[in-house]
Design a protein around this motif. Structure first.
Motif, mmCIF file in Angstrom:
data_model
loop_
_atom_site.group_PDB
_atom_site.id
_atom_site.type_symbol
_atom_site.label_atom_id
_atom_site.label_comp_id
_atom_site.label_asym_id
_atom_site.label_seq_id
_atom_site.Cartn_x
_atom_site.Cartn_y
_atom_site.Cartn_z
ATOM 1 N N MET A 82 22.338 27.345 -0.406
ATOM 2 C CA MET A 82 22.542 27.529 -1.845
ATOM 3 C C MET A 82 21.379 28.260 -2.492
ATOM 4 S SD MET A 82 24.058 23.982 -3.137
ATOM 5 C CE MET A 82 25.772 23.904 -3.474
ATOM 6 N N PHE B 249 31.752 25.203 -2.130
ATOM 7 C CA PHE B 249 30.364 25.649 -2.154
ATOM 8 C C PHE B 249 30.150 26.641 -3.285
ATOM 9 C CE2 PHE B 249 26.402 26.311 -0.137
ATOM 10 C CZ PHE B 249 26.111 27.654 -0.235
ATOM 11 N N GLY C 203 30.007 22.594 -11.866
ATOM 12 C CA GLY C 203 31.070 23.549 -11.638
ATOM 13 C C GLY C 203 32.113 23.645 -12.706
ATOM 14 N N ARG D 185 31.861 26.935 -5.932
ATOM 15 C CA ARG D 185 32.009 26.234 -7.211
ATOM 16 C C ARG D 185 30.727 25.519 -7.588
ATOM 17 N NH1 ARG D 185 36.857 24.466 -9.719
ATOM 18 N NH2 ARG D 185 36.047 23.899 -11.747
ATOM 19 N N LEU D 186 30.011 25.004 -6.583
ATOM 20 C CA LEU D 186 28.823 24.207 -6.878
ATOM 21 C C LEU D 186 27.590 25.046 -7.147
ATOM 22 C CD1 LEU D 186 29.117 21.304 -4.330
ATOM 23 C CD2 LEU D 186 29.259 21.160 -6.772
ATOM 24 N N LEU D 187 27.628 26.327 -6.775
ATOM 25 C CA LEU D 187 26.440 27.151 -6.982
ATOM 26 C C LEU D 187 26.166 27.308 -8.471
ATOM 27 C CD1 LEU D 187 26.806 30.054 -4.439
ATOM 28 C CD2 LEU D 187 25.114 28.263 -4.436
ATOM 29 N N PRO D 188 24.891 27.224 -8.857
ATOM 30 C CA PRO D 188 24.583 27.392 -10.282
ATOM 31 C C PRO D 188 24.593 28.866 -10.676
ATOM 32 C CG PRO D 188 22.593 26.920 -9.045
ATOM 33 C CD PRO D 188 23.713 26.852 -8.059
ATOM 34 N N LEU D 189 25.759 29.480 -10.648
ATOM 35 C CA LEU D 189 25.868 30.899 -10.984
ATOM 36 C C LEU D 189 26.433 31.059 -12.383
ATOM 37 C CD1 LEU D 189 27.470 32.213 -7.705
ATOM 38 C CD2 LEU D 189 25.106 32.376 -8.400
ATOM 39 N N PRO E 203 37.009 28.735 -17.631
ATOM 40 C CA PRO E 203 36.593 27.968 -16.445
ATOM 41 C C PRO E 203 36.820 28.761 -15.163
ATOM 42 C CG PRO E 203 38.683 27.170 -17.285
ATOM 43 C CD PRO E 203 38.195 28.173 -18.276
ATOM 44 N N ALA E 204 36.221 28.301 -14.080
ATOM 45 C CA ALA E 204 36.348 28.994 -12.807
ATOM 46 C C ALA E 204 37.755 28.787 -12.258
ATOM 47 C CB ALA E 204 35.317 28.449 -11.826
ATOM 48 N N PRO F 102 32.963 24.145 -17.008
ATOM 49 C CA PRO F 102 32.367 24.329 -18.323
ATOM 50 C C PRO F 102 32.608 23.141 -19.230
ATOM 51 C CG PRO F 102 34.342 25.642 -18.133
ATOM 52 C CD PRO F 102 34.090 25.041 -16.791
ATOM 53 N N VAL G 140 19.729 22.331 -8.099
ATOM 54 C CA VAL G 140 20.344 22.774 -6.862
ATOM 55 C C VAL G 140 21.771 23.240 -7.110
ATOM 56 C CG1 VAL G 140 21.124 21.986 -4.629
ATOM 57 C CG2 VAL G 140 18.928 21.294 -5.476
ATOM 58 N N ALA G 141 22.490 22.508 -7.911
ATOM 59 C CA ALA G 141 23.895 22.863 -8.131
ATOM 60 C C ALA G 141 24.277 22.400 -9.519
ATOM 61 C CB ALA G 141 24.777 22.183 -7.083
ATOM 62 N N ASP G 142 25.350 22.976 -10.023
ATOM 63 C CA ASP G 142 25.884 22.365 -11.234
ATOM 64 C C ASP G 142 27.286 21.878 -10.942
ATOM 65 O OD1 ASP G 142 26.300 25.600 -12.549
ATOM 66 O OD2 ASP G 142 27.903 24.333 -11.818
ATOM 67 N N SER H 222 21.618 31.570 -4.984
ATOM 68 C CA SER H 222 21.372 31.500 -6.428
ATOM 69 C C SER H 222 20.138 32.292 -6.807
ATOM 70 C CB SER H 222 21.271 30.054 -6.892
ATOM 71 O OG SER H 222 20.562 29.284 -5.988
#
Lengths: 309, 179
Positions: free
Chosen positions: A61, B25, A135, B27-31, B39-40, A137, A131-133, A65
């Motif tokens: 990850m 994976f 997902g 979806r979880l990336l902070p992009l 929404p995605a 909004p 590390v992650a969000d 990112s």
């Protein structure tokens, strides 16, 4: 004939398949109901699951990112040179502010000294990386790579070096989750300077959370500073949150000082809780639980005595 | 394809698990989001429906349930709710369409739109009934156009890269595919 035998076998298979499908759907329904009824247990399972799997994929990850952030940075400033110039200018401005802050701090220390007031000891912190969000909004939370192993506890505040970002909710051994201020479930008691009014900061999925429960909104103007008030021992007091702004719907909102678009490192503040005062001093009033002395004549008989008779 | 049907199904099952893992994976990336305020897209749902309309025998119900349950856990949704609904919808698709026939692309898009709409609406209703906190109806519905827009890409990946195509009907009796 062979077709009929094959049909019988496939019918039996179909029945078994239906039963298995029914069992699977029943199991899923059971999980959902258990979560609905006894949420903390299932949430703990969820935290442990994420804790066990996510750190193993951090290696994948973080480069992605970082790369995306680099691409984003490269796109937003046309050219590294321009970025360098802009950073230099910001650095100059920051140096001026730093000077002003140091002078104010010294002045403040001198004034407080005059009053002999004890300040809160500086809040220590633990730093973690995002590390992650989660997902979505609509569910505003991020995951960090620090957990109970690093001393993080549930309920602590998280800042990003400038302003408050959110609150820790859900801690595993190596990961923890921070609910951001823009999540609808987040409600923080705040003070608005300079009028000193108390209000609540409630998220509503937008980047500008709402200010609610203000006594007199005339005293509040856009541009006022919003800081945590420490009411209810939710957060430590006097953490910067942002500035008041008026939203498009004419309701008061807060422009957050923290940069949600670039959450990379978060500081989790160690907050041991406020000291409680549970008893009277003994000087004013009377010490608990003795009854008051007879100053104005005998008291009426107590209700317990009546119940005995 | 391998002669051994079991090996074939196991391999494709593993491919499905891998692709779902990739979708989760991503979806979880902070992009940053692709479109602001939207929404995605639900890539796992696209993938599952694309495969269900072509080779339902590659996706046993327990595999779908398991992958969506995991996605519920990781994405902080009510665990089991989305899994239950998607498994139900896939079972419905499987029972109505045991031997997939070629479908015009626009009809397929329409079908996908209806199915995604059904999944999202039932999700929303269930969350309303169980008093789970959730966004308003139109906010939740925003995921439907994003998912339908992402569907052709997922379909192209499945068709050209992985080779998931409808089986040609066999000469002789046409049997339903053993799912």
């Amino acid at each position: 004939m062979a077709h009929q035998d094959a049909d019988k076998v496939s019918d039996q298979f179909r029945l078994i398949r239906r039963v298995v499908l029914g069992l699977i759907m029943f199991a899923l329904l059971l999980i959902l109901l258990v979560w609905r009824i006894d949420s903390p247990r299932v949430e703990r399972m969820r935290t442990e699951l994420i804790d066990a799997t996510l750190p193993k994929f951090e290696w994948a990850m973080v480069p992605v990112s970082s790369f995306m952030r680099m691409v984003g940075d490269f796109q937003s400033y046309r050219n590294i040179y321009e970025q360098n110039q802009q950073l230099r200018r910001e650095l100059q401005q920051m140096k001026e502010w730093k000077e002003a802050a140091i002078q104010l701090e010294q002045k403040n220390a001198r004034l407080l000294d005059l009053n002999n007031v004890r300040l809160d000891p500086k809040l220590t912190y633990v730093t973690g990386r995002v590390v992650a969000d989660s997902g979505s909004p609509f569910r505003q939370s991020v995951l960090m790579n620090i957990g109970t192993r690093d001393g993080v506890r549930d309920g602590w505040a998280a800042i990003d070096g400038i302003g408050l970002v959110g609150r820790v909710s859900g801690v595993g051994a190596e990961t923890s989750r921070v609910i951001l201020l823009s999540d609808p479930a987040s409600a923080v008691p705040v003070t608005i300077q300079p009028s000193g009014q108390k209000a609540m900061l409630i998220g509503d999925n937008s980047n500008f959370p709402l200010i609610d429960f203000i006594e007199s909104s005339d005293d509040v103007r856009p541009g006022d500073r919003v800081i945590t008030s420490g009411d209810g021992e939710v957060f430590p007091a006097d953490l910067l949150i942002g500035q008041v702004a008026q939203g498009a719907d004419r309701r008061l909102r807060v422009r957050l000082a923290a940069d949600y678009e670039r959450l990379e490192f978060l500081r989790v503040l160690r907050h041991r809780g406020q000291e409680r005062i549970d008893e009277n001093g003994g000087l004013v009033g009377w010490p608990d639980p003795e009854p008051p002395r007879e100053m104005f004549g005998p008291f009426l008989p107590q209700p317990e005595a009546k119940a005995d008779g | 394809m391998a002669d051994n049907r079991l090996l074939d199904r196991v391999i494709h099952g593993l491919i499905y698990v891998g692709l779902c893992g990739c979708a989760l994976f991503m979806r979880l990336l902070p992009l940053p989001p692709i479109l602001p305020t939207m929404p995605a897209p639900e890539l796992m749902l696209c993938l599952t429906l694309a495969w269900m309309l072509r080779r339902p025998d590659y996706l046993p119900a327990w595999l779908i349930a398991l992958m969506f349950l995991l996605s519920d856990f990781f994405l902080y949704r009510p665990p089991g709710l989305n899994a239950l609904i998607v498994t139900g919808v896939c079972t419905f698709v499987r029972s109505r369409n045991p031997a997939p026939r070629p479908m015009p692309f626009m009809i397929e898009i329409a079908l996908i739109t209806v199915l995604v709409l059904a999944v999202v609406t039932i999700n929303w209703l269930a969350q309303a009934v169980l008093f789970i906190q959730h966004p308003s109806y139109w906010r939740t519905m925003a995921v439907v156009p994003m998912t339908v827009l992402a569907y052709p890409f997922v379909l192209a990946l499945s068709h050209y890269v992985i080779g998931i195509r409808r089986l040609k009907p066999r000469y002789g009796r046409i049997r339903g595919l053993r799912a």
